[in-house]
Each structure stands twice: as structure tokens, then as C-alpha cells.
Design an enzyme around this catalytic site. Sequence first.
Site, PDB file in Angstrom:
ATOM      1  N   LYS A  22      32.670  45.163  47.377  1.00 55.09           N
ATOM      2  CA  LYS A  22      34.243  45.224  47.484  1.00 55.09           C
ATOM      3  C   LYS A  22      35.079  46.220  47.099  1.00 55.09           C
ATOM      4  CE  LYS A  22      36.603  42.160  44.789  1.00 55.09           C
ATOM      5  NZ  LYS A  22      38.073  42.808  44.324  1.00 55.09           N
ATOM      6  N   ASN A  23      34.649  46.555  45.863  1.00 56.74           N
ATOM      7  CA  ASN A  23      35.641  47.715  45.300  1.00 56.74           C
ATOM      8  C   ASN A  23      35.229  49.001  45.843  1.00 56.74           C
ATOM      9  OD1 ASN A  23      36.959  45.294  43.959  1.00 56.74           O
ATOM     10  ND2 ASN A  23      35.835  45.499  42.125  1.00 56.74           N
ATOM     11  N   CYS A 117      48.413  39.664  38.022  1.00 56.36           N
ATOM     12  CA  CYS A 117      47.635  38.686  38.256  1.00 56.36           C
ATOM     13  C   CYS A 117      47.318  38.076  37.042  1.00 56.36           C
ATOM     14  CB  CYS A 117      46.545  39.116  39.033  1.00 56.36           C
ATOM     15  SG  CYS A 117      45.226  40.104  38.063  1.00 56.36           S
ATOM     16  N   ARG A 122      48.674  44.588  35.423  1.00 52.37           N
ATOM     17  CA  ARG A 122      48.286  45.368  36.427  1.00 52.37           C
ATOM     18  C   ARG A 122      49.353  46.762  36.820  1.00 52.37           C
ATOM     19  NH1 ARG A 122      44.027  42.825  38.685  1.00 52.37           N
ATOM     20  NH2 ARG A 122      43.310  44.645  39.379  1.00 52.37           N
ATOM     21  N   ASP A 309      34.281  43.198  34.660  1.00 50.49           N
ATOM     22  CA  ASP A 309      34.153  42.109  35.866  1.00 50.49           C
ATOM     23  C   ASP A 309      32.599  41.212  35.599  1.00 50.49           C
ATOM     24  OD1 ASP A 309      35.063  44.178  38.483  1.00 50.49           O
ATOM     25  OD2 ASP A 309      36.179  43.393  36.979  1.00 50.49           O
ATOM     26  N   ARG A 401      37.288  35.381  47.833  1.00 48.94           N
ATOM     27  CA  ARG A 401      37.742  36.710  48.262  1.00 48.94           C
ATOM     28  C   ARG A 401      36.793  37.880  48.081  1.00 48.94           C
ATOM     29  NH1 ARG A 401      41.950  38.181  44.141  1.00 48.94           N
ATOM     30  NH2 ARG A 401      41.131  40.304  44.909  1.00 48.94           N
TER      31      ARG A 401
HETATM   32  C1  EPZ Z   1      39.766  47.907  39.704  1.00 48.48           C
HETATM   33  O1  EPZ Z   1      40.787  47.419  39.594  1.00 48.48           O
HETATM   34  C2  EPZ Z   1      38.932  46.836  40.193  1.00 48.48           C
HETATM   35  N1  EPZ Z   1      39.640  46.343  41.574  1.00 48.48           N
HETATM   36  C3  EPZ Z   1      38.932  45.631  39.420  1.00 48.48           C
HETATM   37  O2  EPZ Z   1      38.106  44.687  39.952  1.00 48.48           O
HETATM   38  C4  EPZ Z   1      38.287  45.989  37.831  1.00 48.48           C
HETATM   39  O3  EPZ Z   1      37.953  44.877  36.952  1.00 48.48           O
HETATM   40  C5  EPZ Z   1      38.928  47.365  37.705  1.00 48.48           C
HETATM   41  O4  EPZ Z   1      38.951  48.469  38.586  1.00 48.48           O
HETATM   42  C6  EPZ Z   1      38.281  47.835  36.271  1.00 48.48           C
HETATM   43  O5  EPZ Z   1      36.949  48.164  36.439  1.00 48.48           O
HETATM   44  C7  EPZ Z   1      39.336  47.352  42.850  1.00 48.48           C
HETATM   45  O6  EPZ Z   1      38.628  47.989  42.731  1.00 48.48           O
HETATM   46  C8  EPZ Z   1      40.086  46.626  43.975  1.00 48.48           C
HETATM   47  P1  EPZ Z   1      42.392  49.747  36.693  1.00 48.48           P
HETATM   48  P2  EPZ Z   1      42.130  48.484  39.206  1.00 48.48           P
HETATM   49  O7  EPZ Z   1      43.584  50.507  37.431  1.00 48.48           O
HETATM   50  O8  EPZ Z   1      41.810  49.810  39.823  1.00 48.48           O
HETATM   51  C9  EPZ Z   1      45.592  49.818  33.409  1.00 48.48           C
HETATM   52  C10 EPZ Z   1      37.368  42.382  40.549  1.00 48.48           C
HETATM   53  O9  EPZ Z   1      37.126  41.501  39.894  1.00 48.48           O
HETATM   54  N2  EPZ Z   1      46.338  50.652  34.173  1.00 48.48           N
HETATM   55  O10 EPZ Z   1      40.998  50.844  36.250  1.00 48.48           O
HETATM   56  O11 EPZ Z   1      43.359  47.877  39.284  1.00 48.48           O
HETATM   57  C11 EPZ Z   1      45.357  48.406  33.789  1.00 48.48           C
HETATM   58  O12 EPZ Z   1      46.689  47.410  33.477  1.00 48.48           O
HETATM   59  C12 EPZ Z   1      38.613  43.559  40.256  1.00 48.48           C
HETATM   60  O13 EPZ Z   1      36.668  42.850  41.572  1.00 48.48           O
HETATM   61  C13 EPZ Z   1      47.598  51.022  33.585  1.00 48.48           C
HETATM   62  O14 EPZ Z   1      48.036  51.020  32.658  1.00 48.48           O
HETATM   63  O15 EPZ Z   1      41.797  48.683  37.618  1.00 48.48           O
HETATM   64  C14 EPZ Z   1      44.066  47.884  33.190  1.00 48.48           C
HETATM   65  O16 EPZ Z   1      44.449  47.296  31.844  1.00 48.48           O
HETATM   66  C15 EPZ Z   1      39.409  42.754  39.095  1.00 48.48           C
HETATM   67  N3  EPZ Z   1      48.255  51.708  34.487  1.00 48.48           N
HETATM   68  C16 EPZ Z   1      43.438  48.929  33.197  1.00 48.48           C
HETATM   69  O17 EPZ Z   1      44.202  50.291  33.387  1.00 48.48           O
HETATM   70  C17 EPZ Z   1      47.886  52.043  36.079  1.00 48.48           C
HETATM   71  O18 EPZ Z   1      48.823  52.718  36.708  1.00 48.48           O
HETATM   72  C18 EPZ Z   1      42.333  49.265  34.150  1.00 48.48           C
HETATM   73  O19 EPZ Z   1      42.945  49.127  35.505  1.00 48.48           O
HETATM   74  C19 EPZ Z   1      46.879  51.468  36.411  1.00 48.48           C
HETATM   75  C20 EPZ Z   1      46.036  50.682  35.294  1.00 48.48           C
END
Ligand code: EPZ
Length: 422
Positions: A22-23, A117, A122, A309, A401
Site C-alpha cells: 500500500k505504502n 488522524c 501528521r 506500523d 483501507r
Molecule cells: C508513512 O506515513 C506511511 N504512510 C505510514 O503508514 C507510516 O507509519 C509512516 O510513513 C512511517 O513509516 C504511507 O506511506 C502512505 P512520516 P508518513 O512523514 O509519510 C513527522 C500505515 O499504517 N512529520 O514518515 O505520513 C510526523 O508527524 C501508515 O500504513 C513531520 O513532523 O510518515 C511523524 O511523527 C500509518 N513533518 C513522523 O514525521 C512532516 O512534514 C513520521 O511521519 C512530515 C512528517
Amino acid sequence: MAKFLVQKSGPLNGEVVISGAKNAVLPLMAATILSEEECVISDVPQLKDVDVMKEILLSIGGKIKSAEEGVLSIDMGNIEKWEADYDLVSRMRASFLVMGSLLGRCGRAKVYMPGGCTIGARPIDLHLKGFEALGAEIIVKDNFIEAIAPEGGLRGESIYLDFPSVGATENIMAAAVLAEGTTYIENAAEEPEIVDLANFLNKMGARIKGAGTDTIKIEGVERVHGASHTVIPDRIEAGTYMLAAAITRGTLLIKNMVPDHVKPITAKLRESGVTVELADEGLYVDASGDRKLVAADIKTLPYPGFPTDIQSPFMSFLTTVEGSSTVIETVFENRLMHVAELNRMGANIMTEGNKAIVQGCKHLEGAQVIATDLRAGAALVLAGLVASGTTEISEIYHIERGYEKFTEKFRAIGANIMRVEE
Ligand code: EPZ
């Protein structure tokens, strides 16, 4: 609303075939916006999130055909608008991943502000920091975010990510593909899904090096052409089934997966006493017999650390083993909500901040519980498989989802799970 009814099920046994990730598929689909030519993506999982991404591509002028199950032909030759609508983005925050490709291809992008969420706020500050570094003007108005490239287009730049954000790395990489000059993303995310996206973009004619390390170099090119690509297997789905074998003391052959992508999960399961062996088509997980399974401490980290995850599915498993385990969630600020649900099933878990202490070997009892996010939902299903009586899980749209053919795959290996309309 639908819910799952899960009954205590004996050890799960048999084989499970892992679907496309998915990701990985969501950023791959978004990246097709960069090309005027048709792209073909295979091993696309049938997921509601994929349907939303399809709707977004169609809504901006894309044409999508599906000649056979799991294969999408996406033609983004004629983009009519560079705006992703509220009703689509509000249904899936990963819709924000179209921003980088839209900005790169059209010089403009307008996307509804993705909400937070249950697992956290996020934020998208790192995405916007990257776009601004490439020369874009960012306008935040009426809950929309608009990015406008300067005359002459985006220009390559060095960008340091304060956190190795997966989405920010993907969005900035996509925006940099058609920029003038070279971009470096430093402290980049190293997830396999980033590598998959870079491989796809390079097939399209992009010039990307270093994906999978903490520094990614993107040399801008004039244009990119169409390409075909097969999505990598879903390492989180694979990990979920590894835990399903472990918690039910079963044996599973998990096929069509990349063992290298689940190393932390394999290591921790082995630490607990579960046998995990390489098989010619994936991994063989064996928790059967009267072996003693023991506690293991986990701390989630960006890849290649233990994946956030899999934190909740692993915690379900830890409630059933001997001893006390510590679980620390460092990636998201609010990803321990499944603790309350597991405790309603008789688990004994205490939390303080982002840490949970799990007292193992509890006899779990069926209860009415709520899926608070995609992975927490899967964790509650795993717990339901070993709890006495019936576990009723609501809010299962989260689960559907992100897990293809979830009930079919689980029933095929002996799980007693039923989907009912409330
Ligand atoms: C991706 O989310 C995945 N989703 C998530 O999977 C996964 O948990 C996550 O990466 C971490 O591995 C998809 O790929 C669609 P991040 P993403 O940006 O990109 C902070 C699932 O269950 N952050 O790496 O949103 C954020 O708040 C989902 O399949 C900022 O501060 O994750 C978080 O604490 C859940 N500023 C941390 O980084 C930003 O601009 C990790 O977020 C962006 C992120």
C-alpha cells in the site's frame, strides 16, 4: 457500519501470499503525473486507498484502464487542473503525495490541507520546506495549500529533513525530477518504498541516486517518459502475518515477500523464541509446539529500525508470552491507543508517555473493541484469534483501507473471522 467478529482460533497454519505494498503503490500512482505518457503499474493491491488515489488522478484529467486484476494503465497526458479536491484529500491523507508531482509537472499545485488522524497531527512542514527550497511560493488559504513554481520552473537545491519523513522524501523527490539542476535530500527516509519509487522514476528517465540511504541525489531532467513497474510486496502485511503465526503458535509460509524488508521483525520474533527461516519463496514462521516464548523489548524507529506500523500487532503478541516487555513508540506521538482496547480484553499494559509496559502471559477474553488505526485494527484481530469467546471489532474501515482480501486470507489459514454489517 461493518464490524469483525473474531472467535478463538487454533494455531494458524498454511501459506499466505503477500500483496503489493500500500505504502509503495500510492506514491507510485502519484508519480505518474510527472509523465505525459502512459505508465503501467502491476501488483496493485485492491484497497480503498488505491481507489481514492485513482479518483484523484481521474479528477485532474487522468485516464485509467485496468486490463486485468492488479494492473493499472495510467495516462496523465492531459492534466486539466492542478487541484486535488477537499472530498478526496479528506478521505485519505496520503493524497497529499500528488503535490510534488503536480508542482513538478504543472508548476502549480493546490491540495486541501491533509488532516491529522488518530495517531498524530501528521504535519506537512517538511514537505513544504522542501518545495520552498526548490523555489516554490507556498500559499496557505482556506485550508488549501498552494505551491507555485517561479518563472522558469523549480531549481535544484540541497534540503535537510529535520526528521526522515517518508512522505516528505517522496514528495520532494518527485518535485525535483523535472527541476533545473541537482537536488540533494539529506537525512532522507530510507524505507523500501522510497527505493521502489526511485526505481520507477528512473525507469521513466529520471536521474536519481542514493535512494535507500540518508542522502538522495536527483539530477533534474527536461521530461520523463512512460514506464512499467511492479509494486514491491507489502512488508507490513508480511509482518502482520508473521505475528499471526506467532500469537496463535502456528506455522505459516509467507510467500511473495522480501525477507530483507522485515529484518527487525524477524530479529525480535527470534528473540522471543519463534523460529523464522528463509524459505525459497519468502519466510517460514514456526511458533508451534510447547516451546517457551518470552518477552522482547521493542522501540520503533525510521527504517531500518523496527517499523512503527508493526508496533501494535507485536504488542498483541507480547501480551501472550512469558515476562514483561517494554514497547517504545518514537515515530508518532499518539500511537498507543490500542493499549486501552487490549486491556479491555484482559491484557495488563501500563503506559507512560510514549512507553508501554506489557505484562505477558495474560489470558485474553473476547470483548467489544474499536480499531483506532489501520494497524491497531489488525492487532485487535490477532488478539481476538487467541482470546476466549468472541471479539467484536468496530471501525474496521481502517483495516480494509490497507489490507487486501483481509478476511479471505485469514480464513484460508484457519482464522475464525467474520465480517458483519452492524
Ligand atoms: C508513512 O506515513 C506511511 N504512510 C505510514 O503508514 C507510516 O507509519 C509512516 O510513513 C512511517 O513509516 C504511507 O506511506 C502512505 P512520516 P508518513 O512523514 O509519510 C513527522 C500505515 O499504517 N512529520 O514518515 O505520513 C510526523 O508527524 C501508515 O500504513 C513531520 O513532523 O510518515 C511523524 O511523527 C500509518 N513533518 C513522523 O514525521 C512532516 O512534514 C513520521 O511521519 C512530515 C512528517
